[in-house]
Structure formats: C-alpha cells, structure tokens
Write a protein that holds these residues in place. Structure first.
Motif, short mmCIF file in Angstrom:
data_model
loop_
_atom_site.label_atom_id
_atom_site.label_comp_id
_atom_site.label_asym_id
_atom_site.label_seq_id
_atom_site.Cartn_x
_atom_site.Cartn_y
_atom_site.Cartn_z
N LEU A 237 13.91 -10.60 -26.90
CA LEU A 237 14.11 -11.88 -26.22
C LEU A 237 13.71 -13.04 -27.13
CD1 LEU A 237 14.77 -13.51 -23.68
CD2 LEU A 237 12.39 -13.20 -22.96
N LEU A 238 12.64 -12.87 -27.90
CA LEU A 238 12.22 -13.92 -28.83
C LEU A 238 13.29 -14.16 -29.89
CD1 LEU A 238 10.10 -15.87 -29.91
CD2 LEU A 238 9.05 -13.94 -31.13
N ILE A 239 13.90 -13.09 -30.36
CA ILE A 239 14.98 -13.23 -31.35
C ILE A 239 16.15 -14.02 -30.74
CG2 ILE A 239 16.69 -11.96 -32.69
CD1 ILE A 239 14.63 -9.71 -32.96
N ARG A 240 16.53 -13.68 -29.52
CA ARG A 240 17.62 -14.39 -28.87
C ARG A 240 17.26 -15.86 -28.64
NH1 ARG A 240 21.12 -12.71 -23.48
NH2 ARG A 240 22.32 -14.65 -23.39
N THR A 241 16.02 -16.12 -28.28
CA THR A 241 15.58 -17.51 -28.07
C THR A 241 15.74 -18.33 -29.35
OG1 THR A 241 14.00 -16.80 -26.38
CG2 THR A 241 13.66 -18.97 -27.37
N LYS A 242 15.34 -17.75 -30.48
CA LYS A 242 15.48 -18.46 -31.76
C LYS A 242 16.94 -18.68 -32.11
CE LYS A 242 11.07 -17.21 -33.92
NZ LYS A 242 10.68 -18.62 -34.14
N LEU A 243 17.78 -17.71 -31.82
CA LEU A 243 19.20 -17.87 -32.11
C LEU A 243 19.83 -18.94 -31.23
CD1 LEU A 243 20.32 -14.14 -32.58
CD2 LEU A 243 19.78 -15.82 -34.35
N GLU A 244 19.41 -19.02 -29.96
CA GLU A 244 19.92 -20.06 -29.07
C GLU A 244 19.47 -21.45 -29.50
OE1 GLU A 244 18.57 -18.83 -25.26
OE2 GLU A 244 20.27 -17.49 -24.89
N GLN A 245 18.34 -21.51 -30.21
CA GLN A 245 17.85 -22.78 -30.75
C GLN A 245 18.39 -23.05 -32.16
OE1 GLN A 245 13.62 -22.21 -30.51
NE2 GLN A 245 13.54 -22.51 -28.29
N TYR A 246 19.38 -22.26 -32.59
CA TYR A 246 20.03 -22.39 -33.90
C TYR A 246 19.06 -22.15 -35.06
CZ TYR A 246 23.58 -24.52 -30.94
OH TYR A 246 24.49 -24.74 -29.95
N ASP A 247 18.00 -21.43 -34.78
CA ASP A 247 17.07 -21.04 -35.83
C ASP A 247 17.46 -19.63 -36.31
OD1 ASP A 247 15.00 -20.73 -37.58
OD2 ASP A 247 13.42 -20.56 -36.05
N TYR A 248 18.60 -19.58 -37.01
CA TYR A 248 19.13 -18.27 -37.41
C TYR A 248 18.23 -17.59 -38.43
CZ TYR A 248 23.32 -20.09 -35.13
OH TYR A 248 24.18 -20.61 -34.21
N ALA A 249 17.69 -18.33 -39.34
CA ALA A 249 16.80 -17.74 -40.35
C ALA A 249 15.53 -17.18 -39.69
CB ALA A 249 16.43 -18.77 -41.41
N GLY A 250 14.98 -17.94 -38.75
CA GLY A 250 13.78 -17.47 -38.05
C GLY A 250 14.07 -16.25 -37.20
N GLY A 251 15.23 -16.23 -36.53
CA GLY A 251 15.60 -15.09 -35.71
C GLY A 251 15.80 -13.83 -36.55
N THR A 252 16.48 -13.96 -37.68
CA THR A 252 16.69 -12.80 -38.55
C THR A 252 15.38 -12.36 -39.20
OG1 THR A 252 17.37 -14.33 -40.32
CG2 THR A 252 19.11 -13.27 -39.02
N ALA A 253 14.45 -13.31 -39.43
CA ALA A 253 13.15 -12.94 -39.98
C ALA A 253 12.37 -12.07 -39.00
CB ALA A 253 12.35 -14.20 -40.33
N VAL A 254 12.37 -12.44 -37.73
CA VAL A 254 11.70 -11.63 -36.71
C VAL A 254 12.39 -10.27 -36.60
CG1 VAL A 254 11.06 -11.48 -34.28
CG2 VAL A 254 10.97 -13.68 -35.46
N ALA A 255 13.72 -10.27 -36.68
CA ALA A 255 14.45 -9.00 -36.63
C ALA A 255 14.10 -8.12 -37.83
CB ALA A 255 15.95 -9.27 -36.60
N ALA A 256 13.95 -8.72 -38.99
CA ALA A 256 13.58 -7.96 -40.19
C ALA A 256 12.18 -7.35 -40.04
CB ALA A 256 13.64 -8.86 -41.41
N ILE A 257 11.26 -8.13 -39.47
CA ILE A 257 9.91 -7.61 -39.24
C ILE A 257 9.95 -6.41 -38.30
CG2 ILE A 257 7.65 -8.17 -38.28
CD1 ILE A 257 8.29 -11.12 -39.08
N MET A 258 10.74 -6.54 -37.25
CA MET A 258 10.86 -5.45 -36.29
C MET A 258 11.50 -4.22 -36.93
SD MET A 258 12.42 -5.78 -32.46
CE MET A 258 11.98 -4.59 -31.19
N LEU A 259 12.49 -4.42 -37.79
CA LEU A 259 13.14 -3.31 -38.47
C LEU A 259 12.17 -2.58 -39.39
CD1 LEU A 259 16.69 -4.65 -39.40
CD2 LEU A 259 16.16 -2.66 -38.00
N ILE A 260 11.36 -3.33 -40.11
CA ILE A 260 10.42 -2.72 -41.05
C ILE A 260 9.39 -1.88 -40.30
CG2 ILE A 260 8.59 -3.20 -42.72
CD1 ILE A 260 10.18 -5.70 -43.53
N ILE A 261 8.82 -2.45 -39.23
CA ILE A 261 7.82 -1.70 -38.46
C ILE A 261 8.44 -0.48 -37.80
CG2 ILE A 261 6.15 -1.83 -36.58
CD1 ILE A 261 5.89 -4.80 -37.14
N SER A 262 9.66 -0.64 -37.26
CA SER A 262 10.34 0.48 -36.61
C SER A 262 10.62 1.59 -37.61
CB SER A 262 11.65 0.00 -35.97
OG SER A 262 11.42 -1.01 -35.03
N PHE A 263 11.08 1.22 -38.81
CA PHE A 263 11.37 2.23 -39.83
C PHE A 263 10.11 2.99 -40.21
CE2 PHE A 263 11.58 3.42 -44.33
CZ PHE A 263 12.68 4.26 -44.30
#
Length: 282
Positions: A237-263
């Motif tokens: 939800l936080l990622i989607r919130t950042k994308l709705e606020q046009y903070d694409y870099a911030g949203g993908t950064a949070v997604a990258a953090i989640m991917l790293i921890i998940s991996f």
C-alpha cells in the motif's frame, strides 16, 4: 598409469533430445517474465543515488510498513504450516461424509477475488460483525489491527501448504506406520521418526509459498487493515501511495528494498529445505 582427465559433465544425458532448444526457451521465458521486470525496479530506483535510497530505506514509515508486512506474513505462514499439515493429514488418512466438498473448498481462496475476501473478512471481524462483536466485550479488536491483517493473510495463503503436503502424504505407505507399531513404536514416535522427516521438505516448500503469497497480498488486506500509517499500513500500500503521488523513484526504491529482503528470506528458507532434505537422505 592412465592420467587422462575425464571431461566435466554439465548435464545428465537424456534419451529425450532437444536440451539446447528447451533450455533456450526456458531462459528466454524466465528472462522475459522475471528478470527484466525485477531489474527495472532497481534501474528506476538507482536514479535516487545511494544516499537518498538509504534515507528512504531507513525512514520511520517505511520501516514500520516492512515490519507489519513481513511480521504478519511470517506469522500467517507459520499458522498455515501447522493447520495446513493437520488438514492435509485428515483428508489423506480418514474417510468421512463431505470429504470431497471440504477438499474442494480448500481451493476457494484461489478463485475468490481478493477484494471480495477483504470486504467479507472486514464485515465479519469488525466490532459490529458476527465474530467481531463476540470479542469486543473482551477488549479484543480484530479489524483494523495487525491481527486482522494476519487473519486475512492466513485465509488467502493456506491452500499452498495443504496442496504441497497432500501429495507427499498420499505417497507415504500406511504399512510403514504399521510396521513401526509392530516394532514397539508409539504413535507419536512413528509420526516423529517416519512421517515428519518425509514431510519436512514439502512442508518447508508450502511455508515458503504461503509466505511469498502473503507478502505480496494487497486486495484483501487493504480493507481489513484500516491503512493507518505507522500502525497498519502494509508495504504494497505504501508503494501504491508513492506512485499515486508521482513519486516513482521513491515507490520503486521501497519495492527494491522489499525485493532484497524477500530474496534473502526465501534464500534462507530454501537452504533450510536443502539441509532438511539431505539430512533425511543420510
């Protein structure tokens, strides 16, 4: 003395030809569907720079959402591992009226839209819902709390454990358990020494699938969580919130953090599964 060195074999010989073609198609398929989308997350977030990326990763809101997402997903996977094993055991070891119906209902979360599941669970566990009103006098609030998120994640991910363990349990011959009983082993000893070692790799796989499914869930959780920042806000939800606020870099950064921890977590789970499998073989 023959000192000739045998050539290394990178693959086993098979009577079925076509390794090169099938391997090429497999790599192309994985690259197209997995590697390219995942790499784009890191490419988009790289525009922030290391310092900005670290500031986002260590921000209080991001850390709180990661704690909620990973904590509730891990707890839901643990619950599913226990009760999924119990349900698979009942379906494979006993015959009773309505068995086929129960077996079919296990796959219901796969077919049910997640939004419908979220609305139903929220209505059921809200303070004025059928179940929520029973806990309200005890001071226990389910909806709009991490407990409600965990219940929703248990609901949408429990089929993975059942469907992973069930075929392995079906393949275990009951005569092995009877032989153990004839040799003087109690039911608990037979279960611990014979059944559990056989089921452990499949149980770990089901746990990993359940955890991964719960971690990426959005539709059912967004209704029952209440979406309160720092309290019940999940990372998707936080990622989607950042994308709705046009903070694409911030949203993908949070997604990258989640991917790293998940991996990293899935890597640890797979290593543990490999250890359990090798231990059983020895």
């Amino acid at each position: 003395m023959n000192l000739a060195v045998k050539p290394l074999k990178f693959r086993q010989q098979s009577v079925i030809p076509g390794f090169g073609l099938t391997m090429g198609v497999t790599l192309f398929y994985i690259t197209l569907l997995v590697m390219i989308p995942v790499s784009m997350v890191f490419i988009n977030s790289s525009s922030l720079g290391l310092r900005s990326f670290w500031e986002i990763a260590t921000s209080e809101r991001v850390l709180a959402s990661l704690k909620i997402s990973f904590g509730t997903s891990f707890l839901a996977a643990l619950v599913n591992a226990v009760f999924g094993l119990l349900l698979a055991w009942v379906l494979e070891r006993y015959t009773f009226p309505g068995k086929k119906i129960i077996d079919g209902l296990i796959d219901l979360p796969f077919a049910l839209p997640t939004a419908v599941a979220g609305i139903s669970l929220t209505t059921l566990y809200s303070p004025n819902g059928w179940i929520g009103r029973l806990f309200e006098p005890l001071g226990i609030k389910i909806s709009y709390t991490p407990l409600g998120i965990t219940i929703a994640l248990v609901f949408i991910s429990f089929p993975f454990v059942v469907r992973t363990v069930q075929p392995v349990l079906h393949g275990i011959d009951t005569e092995v358990e009877e032989a153990a009983a004839c040799l003087g082993a109690s039911r608990f000893q037979a279960f611990r020494k014979i059944i559990i070692p056989e089921l452990m790799p499949a149980l770990i796989t089901g746990f990993a699938l359940s955890f991964a499914r719960a971690l990426g869930e959005y539709g059912s959780v967004v209704f029952i969580s209440g979406n309160m920042p720092m309290k019940t806000e999940i990372t998707p939800l936080l990622i989607r919130t950042k994308l709705e606020q046009y903070d694409y870099a911030g949203g993908t950064a949070v997604a990258a953090i989640m991917l790293i921890i998940s991996f990293l977590m899935l890597l640890v789970i797979n290593l543990f599964q490999l250890w359990a499998s090798n231990r059983h073989k020895t």
